[in-house]
Design an enzyme around this catalytic site. Structure first.
Site, PDB file in Angstrom:
ATOM      1  N   SER A  37       0.960  -1.139  -0.010  1.00  0.00           N
ATOM      2  CA  SER A  37      -0.128   0.139  -0.100  1.00  0.00           C
ATOM      3  C   SER A  37       0.859   1.096   0.037  1.00  0.00           C
ATOM      4  O   SER A  37       1.861   1.319   0.773  1.00  0.00           O
ATOM      5  CB  SER A  37      -0.947  -0.109   1.255  1.00  0.00           C
ATOM      6  OG  SER A  37      -1.783   1.100   1.251  1.00  0.00           O
ATOM      7  N   ASP A  38       0.390   2.394  -0.822  1.00  0.00           N
ATOM      8  CA  ASP A  38       1.129   3.585  -0.730  1.00  0.00           C
ATOM      9  C   ASP A  38      -0.033   4.542  -0.914  1.00  0.00           C
ATOM     10  O   ASP A  38      -1.028   4.389  -1.364  1.00  0.00           O
ATOM     11  CB  ASP A  38       1.907   3.511  -1.949  1.00  0.00           C
ATOM     12  CG  ASP A  38       3.104   5.030  -1.695  1.00  0.00           C
ATOM     13  OD1 ASP A  38       4.154   4.757  -0.919  1.00  0.00           O
ATOM     14  OD2 ASP A  38       2.783   5.786  -2.516  1.00  0.00           O
TER      15      ASP A  38
END
Length: 200
Positions: free
Chosen positions: A68-69
């Protein structure tokens, strides 16, 4: 169930993932997070989510790895960390009465099958009209100088907002849980069905 890995050392993402009550490992991905030339915020977070998931696949060759970013964008500019009080004042003055869009890239990577499913989830934060006193009181209380945008939405930052707009409040903190449940299902993990196996 295949081993589940969170490709992140963020305590906030870890806490969110724990809501699914599935066993998982955490691993630190070493990824260059520099944005590429002419890369949109949405493309950036999707690419980095995939890279983060794949970065820990050598440690976990037979696992489902979550990457995730997140970036925050105001008036088409990606927001950085303020690092000090003065820069934070400038950022919060800019946001007063406006909105910020958070883009969160989410990926689930099957390291055994080399199968990637990824998406980008937006979340919009609308700010109150902020006085200089509001800004100073907030910054002195929470000192969010290592946070992009100069606020912590999971803390007192909530006092700065007039409205939140999105499908899943977890997205704002960095892990779109509703979408994650769907991605896990596409990889063959039914979160609710797994609960019955865990309680046997």
């Amino acid at each position: 169930m295949k081993t589940l890995v969170l490709g992140s050392t963020s305590p906030f993402r870890k806490t969110i993932l724990e809501k699914l009550q599935l066993p998982f490992h955490c691993a630190k991905p070493n990824v260059d997070e520099t944005e590429q030339k002419n890369e949109s915020p949405q493309a950036l977070v999707e690419r980095l989510a995939i890279e983060k998931a794949k970065a820990v696949s050598s440690e976990y060759p037979n696992a489902l790895i979550i990457g995730s970013d997140q970036v925050a964008v105001c008036e088409e500019e990606i927001l950085g960390k303020p690092h000090n009080f003065d820069n934070a004042v400038v950022q919060l003055n800019k946001f007063s009465g406006k909105s910020i869009t958070f883009y969160t890239g989410l990926c689930v990577y099957d390291s055994e099958k080399d199968k990637t499913i990824a998406l980008v989830e937006p979340f919009i934060v609308h700010f109150n009209q902020l006085s200089q006193k509001d800004i100073a009181n907030y910054l002195n209380a929470e000192q969010p100088y290592n946070c992009a945008g100069s606020f912590k939405s999971e803390g007192l930052g909530i006092c700065l907002f007039s409205k939140l707009e999105g499908d899943d409040p977890n997205t704002l903190i960095g892990l779109p849980l509703i979408k994650l449940v769907g991605l896990l299902k596409q990889h063959g993990i039914d979160v609710l069905a797994e609960q019955s196996k865990l309680t046997v």
